[in-house]
Design a protein around this motif. Structure first.
Motif, short mmCIF file in Angstrom:
data_model
loop_
_atom_site.label_atom_id
_atom_site.label_comp_id
_atom_site.label_asym_id
_atom_site.label_seq_id
_atom_site.Cartn_x
_atom_site.Cartn_y
_atom_site.Cartn_z
N GLN A 37 27.67 -108.54 8.90
CA GLN A 37 28.71 -108.47 7.88
C GLN A 37 29.44 -109.80 7.79
OE1 GLN A 37 28.89 -105.75 5.95
NE2 GLN A 37 27.22 -104.87 7.19
N ARG A 38 30.06 -110.03 6.68
CA ARG A 38 30.88 -111.22 6.50
C ARG A 38 31.97 -111.26 7.57
NH1 ARG A 38 32.83 -114.01 1.49
NH2 ARG A 38 34.86 -114.94 1.96
N GLY A 39 32.11 -112.41 8.26
CA GLY A 39 33.13 -112.56 9.28
C GLY A 39 32.71 -112.05 10.65
N GLU A 40 31.47 -111.51 10.76
CA GLU A 40 31.01 -110.99 12.05
C GLU A 40 30.57 -112.17 12.94
OE1 GLU A 40 27.39 -108.18 13.80
OE2 GLU A 40 28.02 -107.97 11.70
N LYS A 41 30.93 -112.12 14.22
CA LYS A 41 30.55 -113.19 15.14
C LYS A 41 29.04 -113.16 15.36
CE LYS A 41 31.25 -115.04 19.81
NZ LYS A 41 31.93 -114.90 21.11
N ILE A 42 28.42 -114.33 15.17
CA ILE A 42 26.96 -114.41 15.31
C ILE A 42 26.54 -115.38 16.41
CG2 ILE A 42 26.49 -113.78 12.91
CD1 ILE A 42 26.11 -116.78 12.33
N ALA A 43 27.45 -116.31 16.81
CA ALA A 43 27.07 -117.32 17.80
C ALA A 43 28.30 -118.06 18.30
CB ALA A 43 26.07 -118.30 17.20
N GLU A 44 28.07 -119.11 19.13
CA GLU A 44 29.15 -119.93 19.66
C GLU A 44 28.77 -121.41 19.56
OE1 GLU A 44 29.87 -118.58 23.62
OE2 GLU A 44 30.75 -116.65 22.97
N VAL A 45 29.75 -122.25 19.30
CA VAL A 45 29.55 -123.69 19.10
C VAL A 45 28.97 -124.34 20.37
CG1 VAL A 45 30.73 -125.92 18.76
CG2 VAL A 45 31.35 -123.91 17.35
N GLY A 46 28.06 -125.29 20.15
CA GLY A 46 27.48 -126.05 21.26
C GLY A 46 27.03 -127.42 20.78
#
Length: 396
Positions: A359-368
């Motif tokens: 969904q829009r705004g759903e967390k998908i990953a983390e910065v690296g």
């Protein structure tokens, strides 16, 4: 309330309540069918990728063989040249030795002629002695009339003796010396001719090896071209399957409510507000690795490692893993037109799987900072019909 009015309302309510589960079941059934079709397409794509990988390995193996053959041809050609030089040198030596053999034969013929002449001289003397009777050297000396005649006869006999001795020695020397020289020349010539024959055989073997290697190289080249043709066909088939998958994903997205982008809406920020800094925009820029001017197909947003990355819009995850120079990446297909890329995700930072609806705004990953990256940041790209466009106007 009037009963005539109440009854239709109740009836309508009952009918609506009855139809809702039926509509929901139909939608779920259609969605399940699409999911199955997508799974089948992906299975075929996976098999096709294996075929492509196998072909690439075969092509790589053939290219290695071709390189080895190329080296072998260079080595054989070098040895052919060396052998030809040796043949040329031996041929020259043989010609010189043949000349020496002719000269030695002439010397031998001359020596034989000299021996023959000496033999004639000796035979003439013997014949004269035979015709006049055998006279000993002592009788000649004793027949001297005086001492002076004795000395003269002695010197004469000594001269004859020395002459005969010299003739015999010269005969022996001529024969032995010239025959030895002739034998030496003949042996040297035979040795050279043997070496020449061996070199000719080696040259013939090398020529045969060279022709065989050239033929094998031509066969490998033809096989490589056939494999390349098959590879192109497999890649075209894979591309066609990818189009089928994209069409099914778009249909799935439409069934689940469609895309805000397609209806003229805006994308959400892929990072929390205030957590990032724009460091590079869309378009031409100085490449941080090469220092040269190069195109940049998205936005770079610097943020601390581990900063959450959000889906910019609802869609289906079509990639979640390593992706060329982007390192760890996620791609979300939003509809048949738009998709978004989130790149340089930290190791272990991907939170979604391929096929998952987000969904829009759903967390998908983390910065690296994986892949071709100089520091922790998110590279964000928007694709329209598989062509990168500037994301800035679409973000709100």
């Amino acid at each position: 309330m009037n009963k005539k009015v109440v009854f239709p309302i109740i009836l309508t309510t009952v009918l609506v309540c009855t139809m809702i589960p039926a509509v929901g079941w139909a939608e779920n059934s259609s969605l399940e069918k699409i999911n199955q079709e997508i799974a089948q397409i992906r299975a075929r794509m996976s098999e096709q990728k294996k075929n492509i990988s196998s072909l690439e390995q075969q092509i790589s193996a053939i290219q290695v063989q071709q390189k080895e053959l190329e080296d072998q041809l260079l080595y054989i050609d070098m040895r052919r040249n060396e052998t030809q030089n040796k043949l040329d040198k031996l041929d020259g030596q043989i010609e010189v030795t043949k000349g020496e053999a002719v000269k030695a034969q002439q010397q031998l013929d001359e020596a034989v002629e000299r021996v023959a002449k000496r033999d004639v001289l000796l035979k003439t003397r013997l014949r004269a002695m035979y015709e006049h009777g055998t006279v000993s050297y002592l009788e000649v000396l004793l027949g001297s009339t005086d001492f002076s005649d004795f000395l003269n006869r002695f010197h004469a006999l000594q001269t004859i003796f020395e002459q005969d001795k010299r003739i015999l020695e010269e005969n022996i020397r001529d024969k032995e010396t010239i025959e030895a020289k002739k034998k030496e020349v003949d042996e040297h010539l035979a040795k050279l001719e043997t070496m020449f024959a061996e070199a000719e055989k080696l040259k013939a073997d090398l020529d045969s090896q060279y022709k065989q290697s050239v033929a094998i190289k031509a066969e490998l080249k033809e096989k490589e071209e056939d494999l390349h043709d098959s590879l192109v066909q497999f890649e075209e088939n894979l591309l066609a399957m990818a189009r089928q998958e994209k069409a099914k994903l778009a249909e799935k997205i439409r069934m689940q409510g469609g895309s805000v982008i397609a209806s003229g809406g805006k994308l959400g920020l892929p990072l929390p507000p205030g957590s990032f800094t724009f460091t590079s925009g869309f378009g031409m820029r100085t490449d941080p690795f090469t220092g040269k001017s190069a195109g940049h197909n998205g936005l770079d947003m610097a943020a601390p490692k581990g900063t959450p990355i959000y889906a910019a819009e609802k869609g289906v995850v079509i990639l979640a893993g390593l992706y060329r120079g982007y390192g760890n990446a996620v791609i979300i297909q939003h509809d048949e037109t738009y998709s978004t890329l989130y790149a340089h995700i930290r190791e272990g930072g991907i939170q979604v799987k391929v096929g998952q609806v987000v969904q829009r705004g759903e967390k998908i990953a983390e910065v690296g900072s994986t892949g071709r990256s100089t520091g922790n940041h998110l590279h964000f790209t928007v694709y329209k019909n598989d062509v990168a466009i500037d994301p800035a106007p679409l973000i709100r």
